[in-house]
Design an enzyme around this catalytic site. Sequence first.
Site, PDB file in Angstrom:
ATOM      1  N   ASN A  89      24.727 -23.518  23.037  1.00  0.00           N
ATOM      2  CA  ASN A  89      23.489 -22.860  23.445  1.00  0.00           C
ATOM      3  C   ASN A  89      22.589 -23.858  24.159  1.00  0.00           C
ATOM      4  O   ASN A  89      22.507 -25.023  23.764  1.00  0.00           O
ATOM      5  CB  ASN A  89      22.762 -22.319  22.202  1.00  0.00           C
ATOM      6  CG  ASN A  89      21.468 -21.617  22.540  1.00  0.00           C
ATOM      7  OD1 ASN A  89      21.425 -20.768  23.435  1.00  0.00           O
ATOM      8  ND2 ASN A  89      20.389 -21.954  21.842  1.00  0.00           N
ATOM      9  N   SER A  93      17.764 -28.907  25.390  1.00  0.00           N
ATOM     10  CA  SER A  93      18.869 -29.394  24.560  1.00  0.00           C
ATOM     11  C   SER A  93      20.050 -28.437  24.680  1.00  0.00           C
ATOM     12  O   SER A  93      19.861 -27.230  24.841  1.00  0.00           O
ATOM     13  CB  SER A  93      18.463 -29.424  23.081  1.00  0.00           C
ATOM     14  OG  SER A  93      17.266 -30.129  22.880  1.00  0.00           O
ATOM     15  N   ARG A 127      22.256  -4.996  14.187  1.00  0.00           N
ATOM     16  CA  ARG A 127      22.619  -6.242  14.868  1.00  0.00           C
ATOM     17  C   ARG A 127      24.121  -6.498  14.749  1.00  0.00           C
ATOM     18  O   ARG A 127      24.783  -6.912  15.694  1.00  0.00           O
ATOM     19  CB  ARG A 127      21.853  -7.415  14.224  1.00  0.00           C
ATOM     20  CG  ARG A 127      22.197  -8.765  14.853  1.00  0.00           C
ATOM     21  CD  ARG A 127      21.523  -9.936  14.166  1.00  0.00           C
ATOM     22  NE  ARG A 127      20.095  -9.784  14.015  1.00  0.00           N
ATOM     23  CZ  ARG A 127      19.213  -9.931  15.000  1.00  0.00           C
ATOM     24  NH1 ARG A 127      19.632 -10.236  16.199  1.00  0.00           N
ATOM     25  NH2 ARG A 127      17.940  -9.771  14.780  1.00  0.00           N
ATOM     26  N   GLU A 180      17.267 -28.181  33.088  1.00  0.00           N
ATOM     27  CA  GLU A 180      18.256 -27.409  32.314  1.00  0.00           C
ATOM     28  C   GLU A 180      19.545 -27.258  33.090  1.00  0.00           C
ATOM     29  O   GLU A 180      20.636 -27.341  32.529  1.00  0.00           O
ATOM     30  CB  GLU A 180      17.737 -25.991  32.030  1.00  0.00           C
ATOM     31  CG  GLU A 180      16.702 -25.913  30.953  1.00  0.00           C
ATOM     32  CD  GLU A 180      16.292 -24.480  30.679  1.00  0.00           C
ATOM     33  OE1 GLU A 180      16.637 -23.573  31.468  1.00  0.00           O
ATOM     34  OE2 GLU A 180      15.611 -24.271  29.677  1.00  0.00           O
ATOM     35  N   ASP A 216      19.150 -22.406  16.147  1.00  0.00           N
ATOM     36  CA  ASP A 216      18.863 -23.631  16.916  1.00  0.00           C
ATOM     37  C   ASP A 216      19.067 -24.911  16.100  1.00  0.00           C
ATOM     38  O   ASP A 216      18.392 -25.917  16.334  1.00  0.00           O
ATOM     39  CB  ASP A 216      17.427 -23.601  17.480  1.00  0.00           C
ATOM     40  CG  ASP A 216      17.210 -22.451  18.450  1.00  0.00           C
ATOM     41  OD1 ASP A 216      18.191 -22.035  19.101  1.00  0.00           O
ATOM     42  OD2 ASP A 216      16.069 -21.956  18.535  1.00  0.00           O
TER      43      ASP A 216
HETATM   44  C1  GRF Z   1      15.961 -20.771  30.233  1.00  0.00           C
HETATM   45  O1  GRF Z   1      14.791 -21.453  30.473  1.00  0.00           O
HETATM   46  C2  GRF Z   1      16.429 -20.983  28.826  1.00  0.00           C
HETATM   47  O2  GRF Z   1      16.150 -22.225  28.313  1.00  0.00           O
HETATM   48  C3  GRF Z   1      15.647 -19.935  28.101  1.00  0.00           C
HETATM   49  O3  GRF Z   1      15.699 -18.835  28.950  1.00  0.00           O
HETATM   50  C4  GRF Z   1      15.741 -19.291  30.288  1.00  0.00           C
HETATM   51  C5  GRF Z   1      16.848 -18.591  31.010  1.00  0.00           C
HETATM   52  O4  GRF Z   1      16.794 -18.800  32.379  1.00  0.00           O
HETATM   53  N1  GRF Z   1      16.149 -19.697  26.785  1.00  0.00           N
HETATM   54  P1  GRF Z   1      17.910 -18.207  33.332  1.00  0.00           P
HETATM   55  O5  GRF Z   1      18.153 -16.772  32.936  1.00  0.00           O
HETATM   56  O6  GRF Z   1      19.142 -19.038  33.185  1.00  0.00           O
HETATM   57  O7  GRF Z   1      17.323 -18.309  34.710  1.00  0.00           O
END
Ligand code: GRF
Length: 228
Positions: free
Chosen positions: A108, A137, A66, A175, A146
């Site tokens: 994030n 969030s 990693r 989002e 997170d």
């Molecule tokens: C989103 O729903 C995010 O919250 C999650 O992965 C998804 C990514 O969607 N962690 P995209 O690749 O931006 O369409």
Amino acid sequence: MSLRLAVLASGQGSNLAALLAACADGRIDGEVVGVFSDKPDCGAVARARAAGIPTWAMKSNSVATREAFDAAMFDAVTAVQPDLIVCAGYLRIIGPAAIERFPHCMINLHPSLLPRHPGLHTHQRVLEAGDAEHGASVHVVVPELDAGPLLARARVPVLADDSAEALAARVRQREHPLLVATVAAIASGELRLGLDAIHWQGKVLTAPLQLGADDRLGLPAQPTQENP
Ligand code: GRF
């Protein structure tokens, strides 16, 4: 000064697309200067290439550890001299050494109302817990998963007959404006990510901002159980 954004993504790239559109039409005073991924074939990388944005992508299993992957990727991130690193559906855990290279410069997007449901499978876990609401969030990235300071959240209701897929789709719709509004506020200086405190409109932020129905951020109108 236009904010230089480095975007990390592993998925379809719908959040990246929302950021690109907002930079293009001036809602964000910024520019995506590089897209970085652990999934060379993902939609986000394809979108970035189509938009003429420099991309860096490498399969995570092509290096032994990693730390080696992170070092290679974040050397490439450093090379584009970003002001802000945005993890927009970046699904790989970033090790502490890499995070510490960018103190309070990395945010994030997480699909839950943190601090509830850190980690994976949030939509299913919301249903199993019987939560009445769910959401997304945006937080500052710190070495604990997170768990960094919360900047902003968007809430959605959980409906009686919801499946994890239906819930995921409802969250994803919010989002995009959440991420755009948060990055726009950082670009304008309305939201400042200090090492000691987060400031919103010149005052210390003590509870996460909330995305309104008008897609604008504001202080939560009423105290909630999580933010008394
Ligand atoms: C989103 O729903 C995010 O919250 C999650 O992965 C998804 C990514 O969607 N962690 P995209 O690749 O931006 O369409």
